[in-house]
Design a protein around this motif. Sequence first.
Motif, mmCIF file in Angstrom:
data_model
loop_
_atom_site.group_PDB
_atom_site.id
_atom_site.type_symbol
_atom_site.label_atom_id
_atom_site.label_comp_id
_atom_site.label_asym_id
_atom_site.label_seq_id
_atom_site.Cartn_x
_atom_site.Cartn_y
_atom_site.Cartn_z
ATOM 1 N N SER A 1 0.821 -1.206 0.000
ATOM 2 C CA SER A 1 0.000 0.000 0.000
ATOM 3 C C SER A 1 0.856 1.257 0.000
ATOM 4 C CB SER A 1 -0.932 0.020 1.217
ATOM 5 O OG SER A 1 -0.180 0.058 2.421
ATOM 6 N N THR A 2 0.318 2.309 -0.584
ATOM 7 C CA THR A 2 1.014 3.593 -0.637
ATOM 8 C C THR A 2 1.211 4.131 0.771
ATOM 9 O OG1 THR A 2 -0.004 4.075 -2.764
ATOM 10 C CG2 THR A 2 0.921 5.932 -1.554
ATOM 11 N N GLY A 3 2.421 4.527 1.073
ATOM 12 C CA GLY A 3 2.702 5.124 2.365
ATOM 13 C C GLY A 3 3.108 4.144 3.446
ATOM 14 N N PHE A 4 3.046 2.854 3.161
ATOM 15 C CA PHE A 4 3.456 1.886 4.177
ATOM 16 C C PHE A 4 4.965 1.882 4.304
ATOM 17 C CE2 PHE A 4 4.838 -2.457 5.331
ATOM 18 C CZ PHE A 4 4.281 -2.515 6.601
ATOM 19 N N VAL A 5 5.440 2.081 5.530
ATOM 20 C CA VAL A 5 6.873 2.095 5.811
ATOM 21 C C VAL A 5 7.218 0.846 6.603
ATOM 22 C CG1 VAL A 5 8.771 3.333 6.911
ATOM 23 C CG2 VAL A 5 6.902 4.613 5.831
ATOM 24 N N ALA A 6 8.031 -0.003 6.029
ATOM 25 C CA ALA A 6 8.386 -1.263 6.666
ATOM 26 C C ALA A 6 9.313 -1.024 7.846
ATOM 27 C CB ALA A 6 9.051 -2.191 5.650
ATOM 28 N N ASP A 7 8.995 -1.658 8.955
ATOM 29 C CA ASP A 7 9.820 -1.660 10.155
ATOM 30 C C ASP A 7 10.220 -3.110 10.395
ATOM 31 O OD1 ASP A 7 10.804 -1.798 12.732
ATOM 32 O OD2 ASP A 7 9.425 -0.311 13.532
ATOM 33 N N THR A 8 11.517 -3.370 10.459
ATOM 34 C CA THR A 8 11.978 -4.754 10.565
ATOM 35 C C THR A 8 11.494 -5.432 11.841
ATOM 36 O OG1 THR A 8 14.046 -3.961 11.551
ATOM 37 C CG2 THR A 8 14.041 -4.349 9.172
ATOM 38 N N ASN A 9 11.095 -4.640 12.822
ATOM 39 C CA ASN A 9 10.610 -5.207 14.081
ATOM 40 C C ASN A 9 9.090 -5.328 14.120
ATOM 41 O OD1 ASN A 9 11.346 -6.263 16.681
ATOM 42 N ND2 ASN A 9 10.455 -4.430 17.600
ATOM 43 N N MET A 10 8.436 -4.978 13.024
ATOM 44 C CA MET A 10 6.971 -4.994 12.988
ATOM 45 C C MET A 10 6.456 -6.313 12.428
ATOM 46 S SD MET A 10 4.348 -2.528 10.844
ATOM 47 C CE MET A 10 4.520 -1.105 11.925
ATOM 48 N N LEU A 11 5.330 -6.767 12.964
ATOM 49 C CA LEU A 11 4.605 -7.895 12.426
ATOM 50 C C LEU A 11 3.222 -7.435 11.979
ATOM 51 C CD1 LEU A 11 5.487 -10.671 15.044
ATOM 52 C CD2 LEU A 11 6.540 -10.297 12.808
ATOM 53 N N LEU A 12 2.692 -8.096 10.967
ATOM 54 C CA LEU A 12 1.374 -7.763 10.436
ATOM 55 C C LEU A 12 0.381 -8.833 10.855
ATOM 56 C CD1 LEU A 12 2.424 -6.734 6.818
ATOM 57 C CD2 LEU A 12 2.175 -5.274 8.820
ATOM 58 N N CYS A 13 -0.778 -8.396 11.354
ATOM 59 C CA CYS A 13 -1.779 -9.336 11.841
ATOM 60 C C CYS A 13 -3.129 -9.063 11.191
ATOM 61 C CB CYS A 13 -1.906 -9.240 13.358
ATOM 62 S SG CYS A 13 -3.011 -10.499 14.053
ATOM 63 N N PRO A 14 -3.379 -9.663 10.021
ATOM 64 C CA PRO A 14 -4.715 -9.560 9.425
ATOM 65 C C PRO A 14 -5.722 -10.337 10.262
ATOM 66 C CG PRO A 14 -3.371 -11.115 8.199
ATOM 67 C CD PRO A 14 -2.472 -10.512 9.224
ATOM 68 N N MET A 15 -6.922 -9.781 10.397
ATOM 69 C CA MET A 15 -7.970 -10.431 11.184
ATOM 70 C C MET A 15 -9.283 -10.402 10.420
ATOM 71 S SD MET A 15 -7.454 -9.111 15.107
ATOM 72 C CE MET A 15 -6.389 -10.024 16.230
ATOM 73 N N ILE A 16 -9.932 -11.554 10.353
ATOM 74 C CA ILE A 16 -11.248 -11.655 9.727
ATOM 75 C C ILE A 16 -12.257 -12.018 10.809
ATOM 76 C CG2 ILE A 16 -12.658 -12.898 8.045
ATOM 77 C CD1 ILE A 16 -10.087 -13.402 6.448
#
Length: 230
Positions: free
Chosen positions: A107-122
């Motif tokens: 996505s536009t504007g997303f800045v990756a942080d090596t210490n970040m995790l992504l948690c999609p939730m449905i």
Amino acid sequence: MSLILQIETATTSCSVALARDGKVLDFKQINARNIHAEVITLYIDELLNNAGINYNDLDAIAVSSGPGSYTGLRIGVSTAKGLCFALDKPLIAIETLEAMAYGVINSTGFVADTNMLLCPMIDARRMEVYTALFDTAGNRVRETAADIIDENSFADYLRDHKILFFGDGAEKCKSVLSENPNAAFLDDFINSATYLTQKAAQKFTGGAFEDVAYYEPYYLKDFIAGKKAL
């Protein structure tokens, strides 16, 4: 070269996209409940007509495979399989949570942080969600599961990582998880067929196709029908 029709119906979003060689040409979508069966084929027709593309020009059909809404998944996968049978085209299946993660990463504007995790939730029901964890390169860190969220959820990961929660299941978890300083929430996330693009192109190139005759959505757990109100 690949021209792929992409279908997403696993969540409240009913979305179709057209992508060529990993680039989105156009898409149509609506975020509303119980409308998928009514609009899915209309959206596909409009998308192809607007692009001046015939059905036979497609190289493959990609579908969001779940987990997610039982009814939504049935509609999306049935539509995709029907097109594959009629057109003699291969079927590509992409797990919904993985596609959601790629949607945020690209996505536009997303800045990756090596210490970040992504948690999609449905959203599943009550405080239950379908969820997984990915790093900012899209690699899976935690397997897909149906979790009941409480104040101890993701404690081991939140101790050492910032976690970005998003999707229609994340909103109801805010009251439980937002007290943790490492928990962040993406409030405006809407699922989309455009998020299938990167993985669909990769699977097409690698010939990672499903058996159209026997393929079933990834429900994760059995469907339980509610009692009809009197």
